[in-house]
Motif scaffolding. Structure first.
Motif, PDB file in Angstrom:
ATOM      1  N   SER A 119      13.766  20.476 -13.576  1.00  0.00           N
ATOM      2  CA  SER A 119      13.601  19.390 -14.536  1.00  0.00           C
ATOM      3  C   SER A 119      12.161  18.893 -14.551  1.00  0.00           C
ATOM      4  N   LEU A 120      11.678  18.563 -15.744  1.00  0.00           N
ATOM      5  CA  LEU A 120      10.313  18.069 -15.890  1.00  0.00           C
ATOM      6  C   LEU A 120      10.234  16.547 -15.980  1.00  0.00           C
ATOM      7  N   VAL A 121      11.271  15.927 -16.468  1.00  0.00           N
ATOM      8  CA  VAL A 121      11.195  14.477 -16.706  1.00  0.00           C
ATOM      9  C   VAL A 121      11.207  13.676 -15.418  1.00  0.00           C
ATOM     10  N   ASP A 122      11.773  14.243 -14.352  1.00  0.00           N
ATOM     11  CA  ASP A 122      11.882  13.504 -13.088  1.00  0.00           C
ATOM     12  C   ASP A 122      11.170  14.225 -11.946  1.00  0.00           C
ATOM     13  N   TYR A 123      10.080  14.934 -12.258  1.00  0.00           N
ATOM     14  CA  TYR A 123       9.401  15.713 -11.213  1.00  0.00           C
ATOM     15  C   TYR A 123       8.777  14.837 -10.130  1.00  0.00           C
ATOM     16  N   LEU A 124       8.678  13.527 -10.360  1.00  0.00           N
ATOM     17  CA  LEU A 124       8.129  12.612  -9.352  1.00  0.00           C
ATOM     18  C   LEU A 124       9.203  11.982  -8.472  1.00  0.00           C
ATOM     19  N   ASP A 125      10.441  12.250  -8.746  1.00  0.00           N
ATOM     20  CA  ASP A 125      11.520  11.707  -7.917  1.00  0.00           C
ATOM     21  C   ASP A 125      11.460  12.350  -6.531  1.00  0.00           C
ATOM     22  N   VAL A 143       3.671  22.370 -14.176  1.00  0.00           N
ATOM     23  CA  VAL A 143       3.691  23.821 -14.360  1.00  0.00           C
ATOM     24  C   VAL A 143       4.553  24.489 -13.291  1.00  0.00           C
ATOM     25  N   THR A 144       4.437  24.034 -12.049  1.00  0.00           N
ATOM     26  CA  THR A 144       5.264  24.589 -10.974  1.00  0.00           C
ATOM     27  C   THR A 144       6.738  24.393 -11.274  1.00  0.00           C
ATOM     28  N   SER A 145       7.108  23.188 -11.674  1.00  0.00           N
ATOM     29  CA  SER A 145       8.513  22.897 -11.980  1.00  0.00           C
ATOM     30  C   SER A 145       8.996  23.712 -13.173  1.00  0.00           C
ATOM     31  N   HIS A 146       8.163  23.843 -14.190  1.00  0.00           N
ATOM     32  CA  HIS A 146       8.538  24.602 -15.383  1.00  0.00           C
ATOM     33  C   HIS A 146       8.828  26.057 -15.028  1.00  0.00           C
ATOM     34  N   HIS A 185      13.626  15.343  -6.104  1.00  0.00           N
ATOM     35  CA  HIS A 185      13.396  16.531  -6.933  1.00  0.00           C
ATOM     36  C   HIS A 185      13.060  17.706  -6.021  1.00  0.00           C
ATOM     37  N   PRO A 186      13.512  18.918  -6.371  1.00  0.00           N
ATOM     38  CA  PRO A 186      13.238  20.063  -5.484  1.00  0.00           C
ATOM     39  C   PRO A 186      11.752  20.298  -5.243  1.00  0.00           C
ATOM     40  N   LEU A 187      10.899  19.977  -6.204  1.00  0.00           N
ATOM     41  CA  LEU A 187       9.464  20.114  -5.983  1.00  0.00           C
ATOM     42  C   LEU A 187       8.993  19.182  -4.878  1.00  0.00           C
ATOM     43  N   GLN A 188       9.406  17.919  -4.934  1.00  0.00           N
ATOM     44  CA  GLN A 188       8.964  16.946  -3.934  1.00  0.00           C
ATOM     45  C   GLN A 188       9.583  17.222  -2.568  1.00  0.00           C
ATOM     46  N   ARG A 189      10.791  17.751  -2.542  1.00  0.00           N
ATOM     47  CA  ARG A 189      11.387  18.126  -1.241  1.00  0.00           C
ATOM     48  C   ARG A 189      10.596  19.275  -0.622  1.00  0.00           C
ATOM     49  N   GLN A 201       3.663  14.893 -21.487  1.00  0.00           N
ATOM     50  CA  GLN A 201       4.668  15.161 -20.455  1.00  0.00           C
ATOM     51  C   GLN A 201       4.215  14.753 -19.052  1.00  0.00           C
ATOM     52  N   LEU A 202       2.939  14.420 -18.898  1.00  0.00           N
ATOM     53  CA  LEU A 202       2.461  13.906 -17.615  1.00  0.00           C
ATOM     54  C   LEU A 202       3.103  12.560 -17.326  1.00  0.00           C
ATOM     55  N   ARG A 203       3.492  12.342 -16.073  1.00  0.00           N
ATOM     56  CA  ARG A 203       4.115  11.074 -15.674  1.00  0.00           C
ATOM     57  C   ARG A 203       3.145  10.165 -14.921  1.00  0.00           C
ATOM     58  N   ASN A 204       1.887  10.567 -14.779  1.00  0.00           N
ATOM     59  CA  ASN A 204       0.908   9.658 -14.194  1.00  0.00           C
ATOM     60  C   ASN A 204       0.511   8.615 -15.237  1.00  0.00           C
ATOM     61  N   PRO A 205      -0.016   7.455 -14.815  1.00  0.00           N
ATOM     62  CA  PRO A 205      -0.389   6.421 -15.778  1.00  0.00           C
ATOM     63  C   PRO A 205      -1.581   6.835 -16.629  1.00  0.00           C
ATOM     64  N   GLU A 206      -1.738   6.158 -17.762  1.00  0.00           N
ATOM     65  CA  GLU A 206      -2.978   6.268 -18.518  1.00  0.00           C
ATOM     66  C   GLU A 206      -4.077   5.523 -17.761  1.00  0.00           C
ATOM     67  N   ASP A 207      -5.304   6.021 -17.864  1.00  0.00           N
ATOM     68  CA  ASP A 207      -6.399   5.388 -17.128  1.00  0.00           C
ATOM     69  C   ASP A 207      -7.724   5.743 -17.798  1.00  0.00           C
ATOM     70  N   LEU A 208      -8.766   5.043 -17.357  1.00  0.00           N
ATOM     71  CA  LEU A 208     -10.135   5.394 -17.700  1.00  0.00           C
ATOM     72  C   LEU A 208     -10.691   6.294 -16.604  1.00  0.00           C
ATOM     73  N   PRO A 209     -11.776   7.011 -16.847  1.00  0.00           N
ATOM     74  CA  PRO A 209     -12.335   7.875 -15.798  1.00  0.00           C
ATOM     75  C   PRO A 209     -12.655   7.102 -14.518  1.00  0.00           C
ATOM     76  N   PHE A 210     -12.481   7.760 -13.388  1.00  0.00           N
ATOM     77  CA  PHE A 210     -12.724   7.146 -12.077  1.00  0.00           C
ATOM     78  C   PHE A 210     -14.200   6.892 -11.829  1.00  0.00           C
ATOM     79  N   ASP A 211     -15.060   7.814 -12.212  1.00  0.00           N
ATOM     80  CA  ASP A 211     -16.492   7.684 -11.977  1.00  0.00           C
ATOM     81  C   ASP A 211     -17.057   6.547 -12.844  1.00  0.00           C
ATOM     82  N   PRO A 212     -17.818   5.609 -12.247  1.00  0.00           N
ATOM     83  CA  PRO A 212     -18.324   4.466 -13.016  1.00  0.00           C
ATOM     84  C   PRO A 212     -19.187   4.858 -14.209  1.00  0.00           C
TER      85      PRO A 212
END
Length: 330
Positions: free
Chosen positions: A155-161, A147-150, A164-168, A107-118
């Protein structure tokens, strides 16, 4: 409420790289140091131009979510304000935040990635592991946003809009703490809305968070960062070492070489290195903290090279206090 001007910032030389008695490279940037009452102790460059704070704004996002009712233990609240290194305890913490609301990594909308630390990234790749959303350095923040939005029934699917009330609510918190209107809304690398304001506004907000007391959201976030700097950064990160070394300090680094830091009395610093690389950021911050009275011996590991070659703070930042109108006695 004022709005930072959108313009090409008039940065100044802040840090030089010397080799065999000659300047090899110069890092330009801007810096502002605010006293506890908000007046200017020092400035260089263009601290009133609009810029993108990137991940240096995460403590403000954590304050906004805590005000909305997010109730995390200190170590997980620090992770909500983190650009973490991707160590196993970071991934476990982000998963624990999600589990508080019965949510999962998908349910996370951030991209997939490798760890930041080299080091962590190399170990990850050597073991055959592939990119994951939990491994992204912003997964703690995103888990907290979900978790805050829940808990508020949003809505959880558009929490990055941005609408969205969270972002406002986050934008409203940015404006309140910084004393500025958002100059522009963009999208950060993790997909979250990115609110632009000035270095002065960022320092103002950080000072208010650092000086907060009691059980306010600001105080809870500040205490979480102080108590768990390893969650905010990681085992090998300069921001973690700095918070550990300077009593009461809160600090947050951000991509494109942004740095904010504040002492418990509300004295605050915000820095932007123009070229976006991290090499000049730690010595510039160490010089600014020295102007605030922090022991130079404590700052020595972050201050650049002591010998004739290497990084040296230069210009007004090296000279110390440069008079500005707000700093003159009444």
């Amino acid at each position: 409420m004022s709005r930072a001007a959108i313009r090409v910032p008039a940065h100044e030389p802040l840090v030089q790289l010397w080799r065999d008695g000659m300047v090899e490279s110069v890092h330009h940037g801007s810096v502002v140091v605010l006293r506890r009452d908000g007046t200017t102790l020092f400035q260089a460059g263009d601290p009133d131009a609009a810029f993108y704070p990137r991940s240096a704004a995460k403590p403000l996002q954590a304050v906004a979510m805590t005000r909305l009712g997010l109730d995390l233990p200190p170590e997980l609240l620090a992770l909500a304000a983190a650009s973490h290194s991707g160590e196993e305890f970071h991934l476990a913490g982000a998963a624990k935040i999600l589990d508080l609301a019965g949510l999962g990594e998908a349910q996370l909308r951030n991209p997939e990635d490798l760890p930041f630390d080299p080091v962590e990234r190399d170990l990850w790749v050597a073991s055959g592991r592939t990119a994951r959303k939990l491994a992204h350095n912003c997964s703690g923040k995103h888990a907290a946003m979900l978790v805050t939005s829940h808990r508020l029934g949003w809505s959880l699917v558009d929490y990055l809009d941005p609408g969205h009330p969270l972002q406002r609510a986050i934008a409203d918190t940015f404006e309140e703490l910084s004393g500025e209107s958002v100059a522009r809304v963009a999208t950060d690398g993790c997909g979250a809305p990115l609110f632009s304001f000035s270095l002065r506004g960022l320092a103002t907000a950080a000072g208010r968070i650092a000086a907060a007391t009691g059980t306010t959201a600001e105080s809870r976030v500040a205490q979480a960062i102080r108590r768990h700097p390893e969650m905010l950064g990681g085992s090998r990160r300069d921001v973690t070492r700095l918070i550990t070394a300077v009593p009461g300090l809160i600090a947050k680094d951000g991509f494109e070489s942004v740095q904010v830091a504040a002492l418990p009395d509300g004295t605050a610093i915000a820095i932007k290195i123009a070229d976006g690389t991290d090499r000049a950021r730690p010595p510039a911050l160490a010089a600014a903290l020295a102007l605030c009275g922090v022991d130079p011996d404590v700052l020595a590991p972050f201050a650049g090279t002591a010998g004739p070659d290497g990084l040296r703070v230069t210009g007004a930042l090296a000279e110390g206090l440069r008079p500005v109108p707000e700093a003159r006695p009444a």
